[in-house]
Design a protein around this motif. Structure first.
Motif, PDB file in Angstrom:
ATOM      1  N   ARG A  60       1.247  -0.676  -0.115  1.00 29.43           N
ATOM      2  CA  ARG A  60       0.102   0.091   0.078  1.00 29.43           C
ATOM      3  C   ARG A  60       1.076   0.944  -0.276  1.00 29.43           C
ATOM      4  NH1 ARG A  60      -3.253   2.678  -2.174  1.00 29.43           N
ATOM      5  NH2 ARG A  60      -4.436   4.639  -0.479  1.00 29.43           N
ATOM      6  N   LEU A  64       1.603   4.818  -3.342  1.00 29.41           N
ATOM      7  CA  LEU A  64       1.311   5.900  -3.310  1.00 29.41           C
ATOM      8  C   LEU A  64       1.611   7.142  -4.027  1.00 29.41           C
ATOM      9  CD1 LEU A  64       1.184   6.704   0.987  1.00 29.41           C
ATOM     10  CD2 LEU A  64      -0.897   5.973  -0.780  1.00 29.41           C
ATOM     11  N   LEU A  94      -2.275  13.233   4.026  1.00 29.52           N
ATOM     12  CA  LEU A  94      -1.437  12.248   3.500  1.00 29.52           C
ATOM     13  C   LEU A  94      -1.167  11.003   5.175  1.00 29.52           C
ATOM     14  CD1 LEU A  94       0.920  10.130   2.067  1.00 29.52           C
ATOM     15  CD2 LEU A  94       2.415  11.428   2.582  1.00 29.52           C
ATOM     16  N   ASP A  97      -5.120  10.173   6.621  1.00 27.76           N
ATOM     17  CA  ASP A  97      -5.714   8.690   5.682  1.00 27.76           C
ATOM     18  C   ASP A  97      -4.478   7.934   5.299  1.00 27.76           C
ATOM     19  OD1 ASP A  97      -7.499  11.432   5.231  1.00 27.76           O
ATOM     20  OD2 ASP A  97      -7.228  12.144   3.412  1.00 27.76           O
ATOM     21  N   GLU A  98      -3.640   8.017   5.088  1.00 25.32           N
ATOM     22  CA  GLU A  98      -2.505   6.798   4.744  1.00 25.32           C
ATOM     23  C   GLU A  98      -1.910   6.501   5.419  1.00 25.32           C
ATOM     24  OE1 GLU A  98      -3.909   5.908   1.907  1.00 25.32           O
ATOM     25  OE2 GLU A  98      -4.580   7.537   0.555  1.00 25.32           O
ATOM     26  N   ARG A 102      -4.824   3.616   9.380  1.00 22.26           N
ATOM     27  CA  ARG A 102      -4.674   2.173   8.844  1.00 22.26           C
ATOM     28  C   ARG A 102      -4.800   1.716  10.535  1.00 22.26           C
ATOM     29  NH1 ARG A 102      -3.585   0.019   3.808  1.00 22.26           N
ATOM     30  NH2 ARG A 102      -2.186  -1.789   4.845  1.00 22.26           N
TER      31      ARG A 102
END
Length: 133
Positions: A60, A64, A94, A97-98, A102
């Motif tokens: 993942r 990006l 970033l 959200d990323e 998680r």
């Protein structure tokens, strides 16, 4: 005695490629000219740090568009991610959200990069253990 011209250098490069010393070559792009003028290093800690979570996390993060490099580490942090973003708002987006969204990400620490220098070239160690100059 050989002249050391272009032919000899090309042969040496070909030998280094065949032996696996030269892995390839890359284009270097200017992130700022691509609209990504802010770079940062993100230290990431996963919890739990288990094999079944590591693979999907790595894939993942590698996918990006902001990711430049990803390192799996030993020590208190599990990963170091070099990212390039447009600005601080983009960096915040970033991270939120990323990364911190998680489930397996326990902590993210952000360090802005003010300036970067390339070093090199990488040379083998001298036979006596000292660096080759």
């Amino acid at each position: 005695m050989r002249s050391g011209g272009r032919g000899e250098g090309a042969c040496r490069v070909a030998r280094l490629r065949r032996s696996g010393v030269i892995l390839g070559h890359e284009l270097r792009l200017d992130p700022a000219k691509l609209g990504r003028g802010l770079e940062a290093l993100l230290s990431v800690q996963l919890r739990p740090h288990r094999r079944e979570l590591v693979g999907p996390f790595v894939e993942r993060i590698r996918a990006l568009p902001e990711s430049r490099s990803l390192f799996h580490l030993a020590g208190p942090d599990d990963y170091l991610v070099h990212v390039a973003v447009a600005d601080t708002a983009d960096l915040q987006r970033l991270v939120l959200d990323e990364f911190t969204s998680r489930r397996e990400v326990a902590r993210v620490e952000t360090r802005l990069i003010f300036q970067q220098w390339s070093c090199g070239p990488l040379l083998p160690p001298a036979r006596d253990g000292s660096a080759i100059s």
